[in-house]
Write a protein that holds these residues in place. Structure first.
Motif, PDB file in Angstrom:
ATOM      1  N   GLY A 592      -4.853  -2.822   4.748  1.00 12.73           N
ATOM      2  CA  GLY A 592      -5.313  -4.152   5.110  1.00 12.73           C
ATOM      3  C   GLY A 592      -4.248  -5.211   4.938  1.00 12.73           C
ATOM      4  O   GLY A 592      -3.049  -4.925   4.936  1.00 12.73           O
ATOM      5  N   LEU A 593      -4.700  -6.452   4.772  1.00 15.72           N
ATOM      6  CA  LEU A 593      -3.812  -7.609   4.773  1.00 15.72           C
ATOM      7  C   LEU A 593      -3.467  -8.092   3.367  1.00 15.72           C
ATOM      8  O   LEU A 593      -3.127  -9.261   3.181  1.00 15.72           O
ATOM      9  CB  LEU A 593      -4.451  -8.741   5.580  1.00 15.72           C
ATOM     10  N   SER A 594      -3.552  -7.202   2.408  1.00 15.79           N
ATOM     11  CA  SER A 594      -3.157  -7.545   1.045  1.00 15.79           C
ATOM     12  C   SER A 594      -2.669  -6.281   0.353  1.00 15.79           C
ATOM     13  O   SER A 594      -3.006  -5.160   0.744  1.00 15.79           O
ATOM     14  CB  SER A 594      -4.319  -8.164   0.261  1.00 15.79           C
ATOM     15  N   HIS A 595      -1.879  -6.475  -0.671  1.00 12.22           N
ATOM     16  CA  HIS A 595      -1.352  -5.343  -1.438  1.00 12.22           C
ATOM     17  C   HIS A 595      -1.034  -5.824  -2.840  1.00 12.22           C
ATOM     18  O   HIS A 595      -0.514  -6.935  -3.026  1.00 12.22           O
ATOM     19  CB  HIS A 595      -0.079  -4.789  -0.783  1.00 12.22           C
ATOM     20  N   THR A 596      -1.365  -4.999  -3.820  1.00 13.18           N
ATOM     21  CA  THR A 596      -1.013  -5.285  -5.207  1.00 13.18           C
ATOM     22  C   THR A 596       0.067  -4.307  -5.632  1.00 13.18           C
ATOM     23  O   THR A 596      -0.148  -3.087  -5.626  1.00 13.18           O
ATOM     24  CB  THR A 596      -2.246  -5.175  -6.120  1.00 13.18           C
ATOM     25  N   ASP A 597       1.218  -4.837  -5.974  1.00 11.93           N
ATOM     26  CA  ASP A 597       2.363  -4.025  -6.393  1.00 11.93           C
ATOM     27  C   ASP A 597       2.387  -3.997  -7.914  1.00 11.93           C
ATOM     28  O   ASP A 597       2.488  -5.050  -8.561  1.00 11.93           O
ATOM     29  CB  ASP A 597       3.651  -4.619  -5.830  1.00 11.93           C
ATOM     30  N   THR A 598       2.284  -2.808  -8.478  1.00 14.20           N
ATOM     31  CA  THR A 598       2.159  -2.680  -9.933  1.00 14.20           C
ATOM     32  C   THR A 598       3.318  -1.877 -10.516  1.00 14.20           C
ATOM     33  O   THR A 598       4.096  -1.254  -9.799  1.00 14.20           O
ATOM     34  CB  THR A 598       0.839  -1.992 -10.301  1.00 14.20           C
ATOM     35  N   GLY A 599       3.396  -1.897 -11.836  1.00 10.62           N
ATOM     36  CA  GLY A 599       4.415  -1.118 -12.529  1.00 10.62           C
ATOM     37  C   GLY A 599       5.807  -1.694 -12.412  1.00 10.62           C
ATOM     38  O   GLY A 599       6.800  -0.960 -12.429  1.00 10.62           O
ATOM     39  N   LEU A 600       5.911  -3.014 -12.342  1.00 11.30           N
ATOM     40  CA  LEU A 600       7.205  -3.684 -12.178  1.00 11.30           C
ATOM     41  C   LEU A 600       7.829  -3.982 -13.543  1.00 11.30           C
ATOM     42  O   LEU A 600       7.247  -3.697 -14.591  1.00 11.30           O
ATOM     43  CB  LEU A 600       7.009  -4.970 -11.372  1.00 11.30           C
ATOM     44  N   LEU A 601       9.007  -4.581 -13.500  1.00 12.14           N
ATOM     45  CA  LEU A 601       9.714  -4.929 -14.732  1.00 12.14           C
ATOM     46  C   LEU A 601       9.533  -6.408 -15.054  1.00 12.14           C
ATOM     47  O   LEU A 601       9.430  -7.243 -14.136  1.00 12.14           O
ATOM     48  CB  LEU A 601      11.203  -4.606 -14.592  1.00 12.14           C
TER      49      LEU A 601
END
Length: 735
Positions: A592-601
């Motif tokens: 879809g038109l959204s995304h959650t990017d996880t596990g970053l620094l």
């Protein structure tokens, strides 16, 4: 709840129930729970805080309108700690009900706090109240008739009325009383919807509930049952494509043949409402489907977030409003452009107190369904009304011996009495046996035959990957594949072919079904996509990025278009300015038109670009970059340094190593995750002192297949999982 305490906060006066200071963190050995322990007001903000134990992923449910993530503290990684959230009440007024909910660590089902009610006195956010007082619901109008509107509110600038979704006409008046004239001769002999709208000086817009009247010689029509084989749920990420991107319909034709039934999701999505602001496009889709001999049912829920709150009496008007949205759309459209039915997916049994509150919550749900049906009956629109219900609604202790309407029956039977059809979520991956699809639908079919309701039972099956939920892998055909599913469904069709109540089989859902191969492994096959002439457009608006915390970034972006279907959006991430998207920058894929990017620094500046990809694999132009910086934390990042999946003794075995990302030292983390593709077992294991963890899948019975492993939660004291930097994520074994 404790007594209210009045506090003056700028322009707001809040009556906020308080429990004093925040208590200490919950202990790991406390029973699973989440609580709201305190509320403290500031200028335009109420800080809510509480504890959780035996749980994770704490979120706040605000007035049934939205769900917000809270900030949690669990440094010991024992699924017990504290949470806090700053609730902006600057645009709120009146009673605001809030809950916290969390996921129970052991079961992965939900737990909720008791509700807390905030009383907000905020005149600047107060919306006008608008109601049509005349004519009454259900009357017949044969000559010009005044429509009278009552409005409560300050600085009302305009009041308008429309008939069957047509042009708004201004109502004249003052002091809360307004009137306009409706002339039936202008509209013909039709059933009609009357809606009123009020706008105040601050731009607040309020709509009335709808009044339904007969114009001229119009007659109400009754719904006629029809076959629904195959039916398919199509949720908003896909349904909005079908409406707004006509080429997407060519892809639908590859999986849903003529004569099928669409359960089309029509909820608002990413700020759009296809029923209200894309009516011409929606009408075109429905007419297209009817031209192929298909039926289209609008799928709605409770008008709340989460949707199952719509079953509660407090939120019933929102569920009824969802019904009116569909009815009003139909009355505004030509016959070929109208929905044939409405599929209702409220599911209040997800609420943890569904069983303990028996029969109160069950009766509230039935009253909500009855109220929705009453609006259909008042309008005269022949919409089939069909709730989605679980397979155990006639046998579980929560749902037997329910008194309602002067009789005591199972909840399933009461729902069948009220409705035109039910869609049983008969989610199992085998047809036979006492727990199989056939046995679990037999009771509902027998009851439908007994009360004389033909074509009123649809048997639904699951294709979604549900392994990270609390449900077992046996409820879905995700692991078995499409060939095995069709073999089982053939048995179901044969078993029920002689029942006049059997309406067909429904699949949940379109996107997961498209992803389902004939069988996993080297022999996997998927339906051929239609011919595609070129790449999709770029996204209509550039991405926006917000850092939630030290490890999470939320992205939104505009829609892209294609001559078939934009299958997904590649999310590319880099720390380098001016980067070019490529395999090394791919951070994820979003449907879809959204995304959650996880596990970053933490404390890191990231750049993101979005690349649309169609079903033929053509990649559209990359978006402009957006830059965002993550927050700070005292926790140290840990990663999966290596992972392998092998086939041993008829099962898959995963072996992985967890290390501290900065030092490379092993971490004895608790690893939770599930096997994928041909397997679905969820496992919890603890890494040894060298950081190694191993786990084994369920027995693999198919002669060919593929298995991978997907981590779900990795926890260790003083650490957090920097999953974006894991290695060997795509490791699988095939045979």
């Amino acid at each position: 709840m404790p007594a209210g305490l009045w506090r003056t906060v700028g322009a707001l006066v809040l009556a906020v129930p308080l429990v004093g200071a925040v208590p200490g963190a919950a202990r790991a050995d406390d029973p699973p729970s989440v609580t709201i322990d305190s509320s403290e007001s500031g200028p335009g903000v109420v800080r809510l805080a509480g504890r959780f134990a035996g749980a994770y992923d704490v979120s706040l449910v605000v007035n049934g309108e939205r769900i917000e993530r809270t900030r949690v503290s669990d440094p010991d990684a024992d699924d017990a700690g504290t949470w806090a959230y700053d609730l902006d009440v600057g645009e709120m007024d009146g009673e605001i009900e809030v809950y916290t909910k969390a996921t129970v660590a052991q079961t992965r089902y939900g737990t909720w706090s008791p509700p807390l009610t905030l009383r907000v006195d905020n005149p600047s956010a107060r919306k006008p109240e608008v109601e049509i007082t005349e004519p009454a619901d259900g009357v017949r109008l044969t000559r010009p008739t005044p429509v009278r509107v009552r409005v409560a509110g300050k600085d009302v600038r305009s009041v308008r009325v429309r008939v069957n979704g047509g042009p708004w006409q201004r109502a004249s008046g003052a002091a809360g009383r307004y009137v306009t004239l409706v002339n039936p001769a202008k509209h013909g002999d039709v059933m009609a919807s009357l809606e009123a709208e009020a706008v105040d000086a601050r731009g607040h817009v309020t709509r009335s509930t709808t009044r339904y009247v007969a114009l001229g010689a119009a007659k109400k029509r009754r719904p006629v049952p029809h076959r629904q084989d195959r039916a398919m749920w199509i949720w908003e990420k896909a349904s909005y494509n079908l409406v707004l991107n006509p080429g997407s319909r060519r892809l639908l034709e590859t999986v849903l043949p003529p004569g099928s039934t669409m359960y089309l999701g029509v909820d608002t999505y990413m700020g759009r409402d296809i029923i209200e602001d894309a009516r011409p496009e929606l009408r075109d889709l429905v007419a297209w489907a009817h031209g192929r001999g298909m039926k289209v049912h609008a799928t709605v829920a409770g008008g709340t977030r989460p949707p199952y709150l719509g079953a509660l009496s407090r939120y019933r008007d929102r569920a009824v409003g969802e019904m009116e949205r569909v009815i009003d759309y139909n009355l505004s459209s030509k016959p070929a452009e109208r929905f044939d039915g409405i599929n209702v997916d409220i599911e209040p049994y997800i609420l943890p107190w569904f069983t303990s509150s028996k029969p109160d919550l069950q009766i509230q749900w039935l009253d909500t369904l009855r109220a929705m049906i009453a609006r259909r009956d008042a309008s005269g629109e022949p919409l089939l009304f069909g709730p989605a219900v679980p397979r155990w609604l006639d046998t579980s202790a929560c749902c037997t011996d329910i008194p309602y309407g002067g009789t005591t029956r199972t909840l399933a039977e009461h729902v069948q009495d009220l409705s035109d059809y039910i869609a049983i979520m008969d989610y199992r991956d085998q047809a036979d046996g006492s727990a199989g699809i056939i046995a679990q639908a037999a009771g509902e079919l027998a009851y439908a035959e007994r009360i004389g309701k033909p074509l009123s039972v649809v048997v639904g099956v699951e294709t979604l990957d549900i392994a990270t939920s609390g449900d077992p892998a046996t409820i879905t055909f995700r692991e078995e594949g499409r060939d095995a599913m069709e073999a089982e469904l053939a048995k179901v069709g044969q078993a029920f072919s002689g029942s006049p109540a059997f309406a067909g089989i429904a699949l949940h859902h379109y996107d997961s079904y498209r992803e389902l191969p004939t069988v996993w492994g080297p022999a996997a096959r998927w339906p051929e996509p239609p011919a595609d002439s070129g790449p999709p457009t770029g996204v209509a608006s550039p991405p926006e990025a917000v850092a939630f915390d030290h490890a999470t970034v939320d992205l939104t972006y505009g829609r892209a278009y294609d001559d078939t279907e934009v299958d997904f959006y590649e999310v590319h991430r880099s720390t380098e300015p001016g980067f070019t998207p490529g395999p090394g920058t791919l951070a994820g894929k979003a449907r879809g038109l959204s995304h959650t990017d996880t596990g970053l620094l933490p404390g890191t500046t990231y750049r993101y670009r979005i690349v649309p990809v169609d079903v033929a694999g053509h990649r559209g132009p990359a978006s402009d970059p957006v830059t965002v910086t993550t927050g700070a934390t005292d926790l140290r990042p840990m990663v999966v340094e290596s992972m392998s999946v092998t086939l041993e003794g008829g099962a898959a075995r995963v072996r992985l190593r967890v290390v501290d990302k900065e030092s490379g030292q092993p971490v004895a983390a608790t690893v939770r995750g599930r096997f994928t593709f041909s397997a679905g077992r969820y496992v919890t294991v603890t890494a040894d002192a060298d950081g190694w963890a191993t786990a084994t899948s369920e027995a693999l019975k198919l002669p060919t297949g593929e298995v991978g492993f997907a981590g779900h939660r990795l926890t260790a004291p003083g650490h957090y999982w920097a999953a974006a930097y894991d290695r060997d994520k795509a490791a699988t074994t095939r045979w």
